[in-house]
Design a protein around this motif. Sequence first.
Motif, PDB file in Angstrom:
ATOM      1  N   GLU A 127       0.924  -1.152   0.214  1.00 23.99           N
ATOM      2  CA  GLU A 127      -0.443  -0.107  -0.207  1.00 23.99           C
ATOM      3  C   GLU A 127       0.904   1.275   0.180  1.00 23.99           C
ATOM      4  N   PHE A 128       0.299   2.390  -0.614  1.00 22.35           N
ATOM      5  CA  PHE A 128       1.807   3.681  -1.096  1.00 22.35           C
ATOM      6  C   PHE A 128       0.682   4.078  -1.321  1.00 22.35           C
ATOM      7  N   VAL A 129       1.309   5.595  -1.615  1.00 24.69           N
ATOM      8  CA  VAL A 129       0.772   7.539  -1.973  1.00 24.69           C
ATOM      9  C   VAL A 129      -0.023   7.182  -1.219  1.00 24.69           C
ATOM     10  N   SER A 130      -1.718   6.814  -0.900  1.00 28.70           N
ATOM     11  CA  SER A 130      -2.723   6.737  -0.269  1.00 28.70           C
ATOM     12  C   SER A 130      -2.738   8.424   0.156  1.00 28.70           C
ATOM     13  N   ALA A 131      -1.920   9.067  -0.995  1.00 27.00           N
ATOM     14  CA  ALA A 131      -2.710  10.891  -0.168  1.00 27.00           C
ATOM     15  C   ALA A 131      -4.068  11.299   0.107  1.00 27.00           C
ATOM     16  N   ASN A 132      -4.279  12.070   0.598  1.00 29.51           N
ATOM     17  CA  ASN A 132      -5.952  12.352   0.703  1.00 29.51           C
ATOM     18  C   ASN A 132      -6.287  13.181  -0.515  1.00 29.51           C
ATOM     19  N   PRO A 133      -7.262  12.963  -0.726  1.00 25.67           N
ATOM     20  CA  PRO A 133      -7.607  13.174  -2.456  1.00 25.67           C
ATOM     21  C   PRO A 133      -8.174  14.714  -1.578  1.00 25.67           C
ATOM     22  N   THR A 134      -7.658  15.449  -1.630  1.00 27.20           N
ATOM     23  CA  THR A 134      -7.855  17.011  -1.813  1.00 27.20           C
ATOM     24  C   THR A 134      -6.809  17.907  -2.515  1.00 27.20           C
ATOM     25  N   GLY A 135      -6.605  17.587  -3.138  1.00 27.75           N
ATOM     26  CA  GLY A 135      -6.003  17.798  -4.204  1.00 27.75           C
ATOM     27  C   GLY A 135      -4.087  17.211  -5.361  1.00 27.75           C
ATOM     28  N   PRO A 136      -3.796  17.810  -5.861  1.00 30.56           N
ATOM     29  CA  PRO A 136      -2.706  16.477  -6.716  1.00 30.56           C
ATOM     30  C   PRO A 136      -1.860  16.510  -6.191  1.00 30.56           C
ATOM     31  N   MET A 137      -1.081  14.943  -6.322  1.00 35.20           N
ATOM     32  CA  MET A 137      -0.139  14.779  -5.851  1.00 35.20           C
ATOM     33  C   MET A 137       1.684  16.295  -5.994  1.00 35.20           C
ATOM     34  N   VAL A 139       5.620  17.040  -4.465  1.00 38.72           N
ATOM     35  CA  VAL A 139       6.885  15.931  -4.530  1.00 38.72           C
ATOM     36  C   VAL A 139       6.970  14.917  -3.740  1.00 38.72           C
ATOM     37  N   GLY A 140       6.648  15.241  -2.482  1.00 41.10           N
ATOM     38  CA  GLY A 140       7.085  14.166  -1.992  1.00 41.10           C
ATOM     39  C   GLY A 140       6.016  12.805  -1.971  1.00 41.10           C
ATOM     40  N   HIS A 141       4.981  12.628  -2.353  1.00 40.60           N
ATOM     41  CA  HIS A 141       4.130  11.871  -3.112  1.00 40.60           C
ATOM     42  C   HIS A 141       4.802  10.969  -3.881  1.00 40.60           C
ATOM     43  N   THR A 142       5.534  11.695  -5.521  1.00 42.21           N
ATOM     44  CA  THR A 142       6.172  11.288  -5.967  1.00 42.21           C
ATOM     45  C   THR A 142       7.018   9.989  -5.461  1.00 42.21           C
ATOM     46  N   ARG A 143       8.083  10.299  -4.422  1.00 45.51           N
ATOM     47  CA  ARG A 143       9.269  10.022  -4.123  1.00 45.51           C
ATOM     48  C   ARG A 143       8.753   8.458  -3.552  1.00 45.51           C
ATOM     49  N   GLY A 144       7.264   8.601  -2.919  1.00 47.80           N
ATOM     50  CA  GLY A 144       6.780   7.078  -2.227  1.00 47.80           C
ATOM     51  C   GLY A 144       6.169   6.389  -3.419  1.00 47.80           C
ATOM     52  N   ALA A 145       5.434   7.035  -4.791  1.00 48.27           N
ATOM     53  CA  ALA A 145       5.255   6.207  -5.470  1.00 48.27           C
ATOM     54  C   ALA A 145       6.196   5.908  -6.404  1.00 48.27           C
ATOM     55  N   VAL A 146       7.127   6.218  -6.792  1.00 49.76           N
ATOM     56  CA  VAL A 146       7.927   5.990  -7.534  1.00 49.76           C
ATOM     57  C   VAL A 146       8.222   4.261  -6.395  1.00 49.76           C
ATOM     58  N   PHE A 147       8.755   4.613  -5.483  1.00 49.41           N
ATOM     59  CA  PHE A 147       9.384   3.381  -3.967  1.00 49.41           C
ATOM     60  C   PHE A 147       8.601   2.329  -4.359  1.00 49.41           C
ATOM     61  N   GLY A 148       6.649   2.872  -3.669  1.00 53.22           N
ATOM     62  CA  GLY A 148       6.406   1.616  -3.439  1.00 53.22           C
ATOM     63  C   GLY A 148       6.099   0.887  -4.702  1.00 53.22           C
ATOM     64  N   ASP A 149       6.054   1.607  -5.958  1.00 53.45           N
ATOM     65  CA  ASP A 149       6.175   0.305  -7.438  1.00 53.45           C
ATOM     66  C   ASP A 149       7.064  -0.277  -7.294  1.00 53.45           C
ATOM     67  N   ALA A 150       8.455   0.186  -7.647  1.00 60.86           N
ATOM     68  CA  ALA A 150       9.643  -0.278  -7.996  1.00 60.86           C
ATOM     69  C   ALA A 150       9.856  -1.412  -6.597  1.00 60.86           C
ATOM     70  N   LEU A 151       9.221  -1.228  -5.169  1.00 57.65           N
ATOM     71  CA  LEU A 151       9.175  -1.905  -4.506  1.00 57.65           C
ATOM     72  C   LEU A 151       8.477  -3.750  -5.336  1.00 57.65           C
ATOM     73  N   ASP A 351       3.192  -1.634   4.056  1.00 56.52           N
ATOM     74  CA  ASP A 351       2.585   0.249   4.132  1.00 56.52           C
ATOM     75  C   ASP A 351       3.664   1.265   3.638  1.00 56.52           C
ATOM     76  N   VAL A 352       3.588   1.848   2.946  1.00 56.64           N
ATOM     77  CA  VAL A 352       4.552   2.772   2.766  1.00 56.64           C
ATOM     78  C   VAL A 352       4.064   4.609   3.010  1.00 56.64           C
ATOM     79  N   LEU A 353       4.861   4.801   3.718  1.00 59.41           N
ATOM     80  CA  LEU A 353       4.761   5.741   5.072  1.00 59.41           C
ATOM     81  C   LEU A 353       5.099   7.250   5.044  1.00 59.41           C
ATOM     82  N   GLY A 354       4.523   8.510   4.788  1.00 62.00           N
ATOM     83  CA  GLY A 354       5.328   9.500   5.069  1.00 62.00           C
ATOM     84  C   GLY A 354       6.515   9.314   6.437  1.00 62.00           C
ATOM     85  N   ALA A 355       7.538  10.189   5.928  1.00 69.86           N
ATOM     86  CA  ALA A 355       8.170   9.858   7.692  1.00 69.86           C
ATOM     87  C   ALA A 355       7.966  10.634   8.799  1.00 69.86           C
ATOM     88  N   ASP A 356       6.867  11.216   8.368  1.00 61.84           N
ATOM     89  CA  ASP A 356       6.197  12.124   9.660  1.00 61.84           C
ATOM     90  C   ASP A 356       5.231  11.067  10.241  1.00 61.84           C
TER      91      ASP A 356
END
Length: 581
Positions: A127-137, A139-151, A351-356
């Motif tokens: 499970e990765f990206v999972s950004a709140n559906p409140t706007g476009p992705m 640059v931080g989401h970009t890294r999570g998306a690439v990491f999760g997809d490559a993994l 789960d691919v999560l933000g550092a926060d």
Amino acid sequence: MNLFSDIRALVTDALAQMEQAGELPAGLDTANVTVEPPRDPAHGDMATNAAMVLAKPAGRKPREIAETLAARLAADPRITAAEVAGPGFLNLRLAPAEWQGVIRAALLAGADYGRSTMGNGTKINVEFVSANPTGPMHVGHTRGAVFGDALAALLDFAGHEVTREYYINDGGAQVDVLARSAYERYREANGLEPQIAEGLYPGDYLIPVGQALKEKYGDSLIDRPEEEWLAEIRVFATDAMMAMIRDDLALLGVRMDVFSSEKALYGTGRIEAAIERLRAAGLIYRGTLEPPKGKLPEDWEAREQLLFKSTAFGDDQDRPIQKSDGSWTYFAPDIAYHWDKIERGFDQLIDVLGADHGGYVKRLQAVVKALSNGRVPLDAKLIQLVRLFRNGEPFKMSKRAGTFVTLRDVVEQAGADVTRFHMLTRKNDAALDFDFARVLEQSKDNPVWYVQYASARVNSVLGKAAGQGVETSDAALAAADLARLDHPAELDLARKVAEWPRIVEISARAHEPHRIAFFLYDIASDLHSLWNRGNDEPALRFVQEGEAATTAAKIALVRAVGVVISAGLGILGVTPAREMR
């Protein structure tokens, strides 16, 4: 073919023979016996720790075990030397035919070279990206998306059955804020001044949503009370944001298998059922928590809440799942969501999560362990921040999103392939600098360009060889006289090709796709180095005028490197370059 696995099997067979001969006690566990490249290539081709890890359980000195093992291994025709080093490490040298055989195996396997059965079909949910559906992705989401997809691609290549999943966080108050923000853009579309109050989303990306709302509703919602339009606009705006997010992901080459909704968990009894499962296990109770760290007792109002006993599974404190007013905490739907994944039959969750989210990991791991009776492990991978630069200086783009740089901004500036590769040039939990000038420069210091240059060089060499009348199909090259690859520099490159299956398995076990990017840079460097040596040593040039058989063998080596680079870039989601422009 995995030559390192083959030699490890040779080592464990020799250890079994030693047990049968009474040279070792029976029943030793060889699970921690490894065969890997030595730290110093001058020491040999491979090294094994067998004697070191078995010495204590065997009650023998490691050097004694190593010497006996060396004698048995040296009798195998694949081994030209087995030398004991230090307290009991064993260095092995292999016959050149073994490395030459790797080239043939890579050519015959083609795109499947390095593909592993290690995963044995186990089902993994990433499970990765999972950004709140409140706007476009951003640059931080970009890294999570690439990491999760490559993994996910790496785990698939290693033999797992992988599901890519996006969890839509559409159940919280932020979606109400989205609806109110979209309503202001709807008012704007109807010729009124939008009231973008503090706390609303100010980005221009909501202007088209407002226009679409006008097309659907006209001016019928103007000046109507919020309770009459909030729910409907919330659904409308969320759907619009998810369409935008899907487009952003597609721009990056990411496609999800499953989209799960947090909102779908409410009002269906699924949250209650998950909590009841924990209650039946004696893990739910009513109680009060200690004040948070840094908060004085007099500043903390203790309230009785419904708590999950996460300390029973290694967490720092028990966690609230229901507030004193009876509403669920944000943790409650996450419990239900992870139970749903367990119920779908996954053997492992990632789960691919933000550092926060670092402080959230232990409670997630605790509840997954509790819900699955310890059967399903959860690995949480934290993604650190991305810092944007141009020519070494902090870089800020026009922020069409209102408050952040979007994924689309980055991809439009750098390209999807460059963006994806560079996002994997650091481990996920290390901060990453993205310098737009550097990621596009043509130099050895830019790993993206350097690996793509190697890919293009392979293609160029194949074309030149074909122009000399050499048959360059993989089948023809696999049938070449590879014994002609006898120069130490050529064998070194063949050794690098042999490492690829091992790197795949190590990277997959560790859930670290950045290791693939590192390896591709290394093998590209070795290819470029061999090419450059050919400028001074004609015998090392890939195309030998008038020597078709020798050229075919050298081209086979180059093509095998191309097979590895293509497979590695495929895992990273990057298209191999056929030529450099």
